[in-house]
Design an enzyme around this catalytic site. Structure first.
Site, PDB file in Angstrom:
ATOM      1  N   PRO A  82      -4.327  -2.997   1.795  1.00 37.79           N
ATOM      2  CA  PRO A  82      -4.169  -2.180   3.006  1.00 37.79           C
ATOM      3  C   PRO A  82      -2.839  -1.430   2.987  1.00 37.79           C
ATOM      4  O   PRO A  82      -1.789  -2.015   2.723  1.00 37.79           O
ATOM      5  CB  PRO A  82      -4.195  -3.215   4.129  1.00 37.79           C
ATOM      6  CG  PRO A  82      -3.768  -4.505   3.485  1.00 37.79           C
ATOM      7  CD  PRO A  82      -4.271  -4.439   2.083  1.00 37.79           C
ATOM      8  N   THR A  83      -2.906  -0.123   3.214  1.00 38.45           N
ATOM      9  CA  THR A  83      -1.693   0.692   3.314  1.00 38.45           C
ATOM     10  C   THR A  83      -1.762   1.519   4.591  1.00 38.45           C
ATOM     11  O   THR A  83      -2.851   1.839   5.080  1.00 38.45           O
ATOM     12  CB  THR A  83      -1.527   1.628   2.099  1.00 38.45           C
ATOM     13  OG1 THR A  83      -2.658   2.508   2.028  1.00 38.45           O
ATOM     14  CG2 THR A  83      -1.422   0.834   0.805  1.00 38.45           C
ATOM     15  N   SER A 110      -5.601  -1.308   6.840  1.00 40.54           N
ATOM     16  CA  SER A 110      -4.383  -1.569   7.596  1.00 40.54           C
ATOM     17  C   SER A 110      -4.583  -1.357   9.090  1.00 40.54           C
ATOM     18  O   SER A 110      -5.296  -0.452   9.519  1.00 40.54           O
ATOM     19  CB  SER A 110      -3.267  -0.639   7.101  1.00 40.54           C
ATOM     20  OG  SER A 110      -2.112  -0.765   7.902  1.00 40.54           O
ATOM     21  N   TYR A 132      -0.343  -6.867  11.154  1.00 39.99           N
ATOM     22  CA  TYR A 132       0.986  -7.448  11.279  1.00 39.99           C
ATOM     23  C   TYR A 132       0.997  -8.263  12.572  1.00 39.99           C
ATOM     24  O   TYR A 132       0.073  -8.179  13.386  1.00 39.99           O
ATOM     25  CB  TYR A 132       2.045  -6.348  11.338  1.00 39.99           C
ATOM     26  CG  TYR A 132       2.084  -5.482  10.104  1.00 39.99           C
ATOM     27  CD1 TYR A 132       2.715  -5.933   8.957  1.00 39.99           C
ATOM     28  CD2 TYR A 132       1.491  -4.222  10.086  1.00 39.99           C
ATOM     29  CE1 TYR A 132       2.753  -5.145   7.817  1.00 39.99           C
ATOM     30  CE2 TYR A 132       1.524  -3.433   8.945  1.00 39.99           C
ATOM     31  CZ  TYR A 132       2.153  -3.894   7.819  1.00 39.99           C
ATOM     32  OH  TYR A 132       2.184  -3.126   6.687  1.00 39.99           O
ATOM     33  N   THR A 158      -0.207  -9.856   7.377  1.00 34.15           N
ATOM     34  CA  THR A 158       0.890  -9.481   6.495  1.00 34.15           C
ATOM     35  C   THR A 158       2.217  -9.870   7.121  1.00 34.15           C
ATOM     36  O   THR A 158       2.503  -9.489   8.254  1.00 34.15           O
ATOM     37  CB  THR A 158       0.869  -7.968   6.218  1.00 34.15           C
ATOM     38  OG1 THR A 158      -0.375  -7.627   5.586  1.00 34.15           O
ATOM     39  CG2 THR A 158       2.015  -7.572   5.296  1.00 34.15           C
ATOM     40  N   ARG A 167      16.939   3.605   1.887  1.00 43.45           N
ATOM     41  CA  ARG A 167      16.620   3.879   0.497  1.00 43.45           C
ATOM     42  C   ARG A 167      17.780   4.643  -0.110  1.00 43.45           C
ATOM     43  O   ARG A 167      18.253   5.625   0.474  1.00 43.45           O
ATOM     44  CB  ARG A 167      15.334   4.707   0.387  1.00 43.45           C
ATOM     45  CG  ARG A 167      14.100   3.976   0.922  1.00 43.45           C
ATOM     46  CD  ARG A 167      12.884   4.866   0.879  1.00 43.45           C
ATOM     47  NE  ARG A 167      11.683   4.146   1.314  1.00 43.45           N
ATOM     48  CZ  ARG A 167      10.475   4.687   1.397  1.00 43.45           C
ATOM     49  NH1 ARG A 167      10.303   5.961   1.082  1.00 43.45           N
ATOM     50  NH2 ARG A 167       9.444   3.976   1.785  1.00 43.45           N
ATOM     51  N   LYS A 256      -0.640 -12.694   3.616  1.00 42.89           N
ATOM     52  CA  LYS A 256      -0.132 -11.758   2.614  1.00 42.89           C
ATOM     53  C   LYS A 256       1.386 -11.659   2.726  1.00 42.89           C
ATOM     54  O   LYS A 256       1.922 -11.514   3.821  1.00 42.89           O
ATOM     55  CB  LYS A 256      -0.753 -10.373   2.821  1.00 42.89           C
ATOM     56  CG  LYS A 256      -0.361  -9.343   1.775  1.00 42.89           C
ATOM     57  CD  LYS A 256      -1.129  -8.050   1.996  1.00 42.89           C
ATOM     58  CE  LYS A 256      -0.797  -7.020   0.925  1.00 42.89           C
ATOM     59  NZ  LYS A 256       0.591  -6.518   1.039  1.00 42.89           N
ATOM     60  N   SER A 278       3.028 -11.274  -2.717  1.00 41.50           N
ATOM     61  CA  SER A 278       3.361  -9.870  -2.464  1.00 41.50           C
ATOM     62  C   SER A 278       4.784  -9.737  -1.947  1.00 41.50           C
ATOM     63  O   SER A 278       5.266 -10.596  -1.209  1.00 41.50           O
ATOM     64  CB  SER A 278       2.386  -9.286  -1.433  1.00 41.50           C
ATOM     65  OG  SER A 278       2.782  -7.993  -1.004  1.00 41.50           O
ATOM     66  N   HIS A 280       5.475  -6.553  -0.679  1.00 37.91           N
ATOM     67  CA  HIS A 280       5.218  -5.287   0.008  1.00 37.91           C
ATOM     68  C   HIS A 280       5.522  -4.094  -0.908  1.00 37.91           C
ATOM     69  O   HIS A 280       6.040  -3.067  -0.485  1.00 37.91           O
ATOM     70  CB  HIS A 280       6.041  -5.183   1.292  1.00 37.91           C
ATOM     71  CG  HIS A 280       5.283  -4.582   2.438  1.00 37.91           C
ATOM     72  ND1 HIS A 280       4.788  -5.323   3.482  1.00 37.91           N
ATOM     73  CD2 HIS A 280       4.921  -3.307   2.713  1.00 37.91           C
ATOM     74  CE1 HIS A 280       4.175  -4.541   4.343  1.00 37.91           C
ATOM     75  NE2 HIS A 280       4.233  -3.312   3.892  1.00 37.91           N
ATOM     76  N   ASP A 311      -0.324  -8.955  -5.627  1.00 33.25           N
ATOM     77  CA  ASP A 311      -0.165  -7.570  -5.181  1.00 33.25           C
ATOM     78  C   ASP A 311       1.205  -7.089  -5.629  1.00 33.25           C
ATOM     79  O   ASP A 311       2.216  -7.698  -5.293  1.00 33.25           O
ATOM     80  CB  ASP A 311      -0.275  -7.525  -3.647  1.00 33.25           C
ATOM     81  CG  ASP A 311      -0.367  -6.113  -3.091  1.00 33.25           C
ATOM     82  OD1 ASP A 311       0.202  -5.202  -3.704  1.00 33.25           O
ATOM     83  OD2 ASP A 311      -0.995  -5.936  -2.036  1.00 33.25           O
ATOM     84  N   GLY A 334      -2.138  -0.805  -4.466  1.00 33.58           N
ATOM     85  CA  GLY A 334      -1.731   0.071  -3.378  1.00 33.58           C
ATOM     86  C   GLY A 334      -1.363   1.456  -3.877  1.00 33.58           C
ATOM     87  O   GLY A 334      -2.143   2.398  -3.779  1.00 33.58           O
ATOM     88  N   ARG A 335      -0.159   1.592  -4.462  1.00 32.68           N
ATOM     89  CA  ARG A 335       0.290   2.918  -4.910  1.00 32.68           C
ATOM     90  C   ARG A 335      -0.690   3.549  -5.883  1.00 32.68           C
ATOM     91  O   ARG A 335      -0.898   4.770  -5.866  1.00 32.68           O
ATOM     92  CB  ARG A 335       1.667   2.819  -5.560  1.00 32.68           C
ATOM     93  CG  ARG A 335       2.819   2.655  -4.582  1.00 32.68           C
ATOM     94  CD  ARG A 335       4.161   2.792  -5.297  1.00 32.68           C
ATOM     95  NE  ARG A 335       5.281   2.627  -4.378  1.00 32.68           N
ATOM     96  CZ  ARG A 335       5.850   1.461  -4.084  1.00 32.68           C
ATOM     97  NH1 ARG A 335       5.386   0.347  -4.652  1.00 32.68           N
ATOM     98  NH2 ARG A 335       6.864   1.400  -3.247  1.00 32.68           N
TER      99      ARG A 335
END
Length: 393
Positions: A82-83, A110, A132, A158, A167, A256, A278, A280, A311, A334-335
Site C-alpha cells: 500500500p502506498t 492505503s 495507520y 502500518t 530529506r 507492517k 519493513s 517504510h 518489504d 512499492g517503488r
C-alpha cells in the site's frame, strides 16, 4: 525480449522512463527516503551482497511459484504494497488493482489512497486494506468495518513511521489542494512533461489530494495534509490496542513495519496472521538496516507461527528469491510498481510485475529448484557480517 516504446525489460528502465515522463516534484515524491537516505540505499544495496550457489544439470523444466498470503492464493510471491496518494497517473490505485488482478496477485490499498476502496476492490477482490493508527478506537473500527463491508480480505496496520519529513536533498512541494496557487507553481513543470499532462487532460480530471478512505460518516473527505495532521496528533497505539483491533476485525490481520525480533514475537502474541519486515522504504528512522539484513533474525524468532513478508528494496525477481531463501513467505513491492505506473500507467505496473515474476522463475531454474518452497539459506552465499539483529531485551 528487447525494450520497446510500450515495454521495458527492467525495473531500472521503468525508473528512467518515469523520471523522464513525470514532473520533477512528482518523481522526487516517489524517490526519496528520510534524512540522508542511508536506509533507503541499504534496502537496495544489501541484496547485492548476497550471492547464489547455482547448479548446471538436472534443472527443472517447470517451476512452482504459487503461495498464499493471509488466506489468498497468489500465483507468485509478490504483493502490491500500500502506498499513499498516487498522482502518478489518473487511474491511480484503480489502475494498479487492474494490473495486479490480470496476473492474479493481491494488493494492499492505503488508507491514504486517492481512490475509495469500493472503487478499487471492483477491479481486484484480493485486496487488503491498510490503515495507520489515526484517531481513537471508534474511528479505527469504523474504517475497518467499512473495509469489511467493501469486501477486504485482510487488514494491514502500518506502524513504521516517526513523522520525519527531512530529506538532505530537499522535499518536493506538495500542495494542500489543487487551487490557483498550486496550478501557478506547477504550470511550467507539468507543461514541460507533455505525456503526463496529456494523460490528465484526457482523463478530464485533476490530481486528487483528498483521502477518501479516511472519511468517517457525516464528515467531508479530508485533504492529505488534514489527515496527516490528525495522524500526527494521535497517540501511538499500545499492544493492547492492536490486540483489541485484531479481535474486532476477526479476519486475516497483518502488522507492517517490524524490524525488531521482540516486536515480531509480540505480533504472534496478539494473534496476528502476518507481519511485514519493513522500514517504510527508508522513510522511517534513517540508519535502520536494510530489511533483508533483519529478516533472518525475525524469521528465526517466530518460526512458522506467523506469515513473514518482506518489504523494501525489491527490484528484480532474484531479490525475491533471496528473501524467500532467508525466511519470507512473499514480498511486497512499492517503488517498483510506482515507477512502472509513472512510465506507462496500468500497462507499466503489469510490466513490472511480469519482470519480477519471470525473474523468480529464471532464478529458480539457475538454482536447480522446482519450487519456491524448496529455497533455504544454503542456496545463498551470505557474507559473515551481512545480517543485523537487535539483542533480545
Amino acid at each position: 525480449m528487447a525494450s520497446t516504446r510500450d515495454w521495458f525489460e527492467t525495473v531500472a528502465e521503468a525508473q528512467r522512463r518515469a523520471k523522464k515522463r513525470l514532473p520533477k516534484a512528482v518523481y522526487l515524491a516517489l524517490l526519496g527516503g528520510a534524512e540522508a537516505g542511508a536506509t533507503m540505499d541499504d534496502n537496495v544495496g544489501a541484496f547485492r551482497e548476497l550471492g547464489f550457489r547455482p547448479r548446471i544439470a538436472d534443472l527443472p523444466a517447470a517451476r512452482e511459484l504459487s503461495t498464499t498470503v493471509m488466506g489468498q492464493e497468489i500465483p507468485f510471491p509478490v504483493v502490491i504494497s500500500p502506498t499513499g496518494v498516487q498522482a502518478v497517473d489518473p487511474q491511480g490505485e484503480v489502475g494498479v488493482a487492474k494490473a495486479a488482478a490480470q496476473l492474479g496477485t493481491a494488493m494492499g490499498l492505503s488508507s491514504f489512497a486517492s481512490k475509495p476502496i469500493e472503487e478499487v476492490i471492483k477491479e481486484n477482490p484480493k485486496l487488503f486494506f491498510q490503515s495507520y493508527w489515526v484517531g481513537d478506537r471508534d474511528a479505527m473500527l469504523a474504517r475497518a468495518e467499512r473495509a469489511r463491508a467493501a469486501g477486504a480480505k485482510g487488514l494491514i496496520v502500518t506502524l513504521d513511521w516517526v513523522f520525519d519529513s527531512r530529506r538532505d536533498w530537499g522535499s518536493p512541494f506538495i500542495p494542500e489542494r489543487i487551487n490557483f496557487e498550486a496550478v501557478r507553481k506547477y504550470a511550467f513543470p507539468v507543461a514541460s512533461k507533455p505525456g503526463y499532462l496529456y494523460r490528465w487532460v484526457k482523463s478530464g480530471s485533476l490530481p486528487d489530494l483528498g483521502v477518501p478512505n479516511l472519511v468517517l460518516p457525516g464528515q467531508e473527505v479530508p485533504t492529505f495534509f488534514g489527515a496527516y495532521g490528525q495522524w500526527i496528533q494521535t497517540p501511538a497505539p499500545t499492544w493492547e490496542d492492536l490486540a483489541w483491533l485484531r479481535e474486532q476485525w476477526g479476519g486475516p490481520f497483518m502488522i507492517k513495519g517490524i524490524t525488531h525480533p521482540d516486536d515480531a514475537r509480540r505480533a504472534v502474541d496478539i494473534g496476528a496472521t502476518a507481519l511485514s519486515v519493513s522500514n517504510h522504504g527508508g522513510n522511517n528512522l534513517d540508519s535502520t538496516p536494510a530489511t533483508i539484513r533483519l529478516l533472518p533474525a525475525i524469521a528465526d524468532a517466530v518460526g512458522d507461527q506467523i506469515e513473514v513478508l518482506l518489504d523494501g528494496g525489491i527490484r528484480r525477481g532474484s531479490d525475491v528469491v533471496k528473501a524467500l531463501a532467508l525466511g519470507a513467505r512473499a514480498v511486497m513491492i512499492g517503488r517498483a510498481y510506482l515507477w512502472g505506473m509513472g512510465a506507462n500507467g496500468e500497462k507499466g505496473v503489469n510490466n513490472v510485475l511480469v519482470i519480477i515474476r519471470d525473474g523468480i522463475s529464471e532464478t529458480l531454474y539457475g538454482l536447480g529448484k522446482s519450487s519456491i518452497h524448496q529455497l533455504t539459506p544454503e542456496d545463498l552465499i551470505i557474507p559473515a557480517d551481512f545480517t543485523r539483529s537487535a539483542k533480545k531485551a
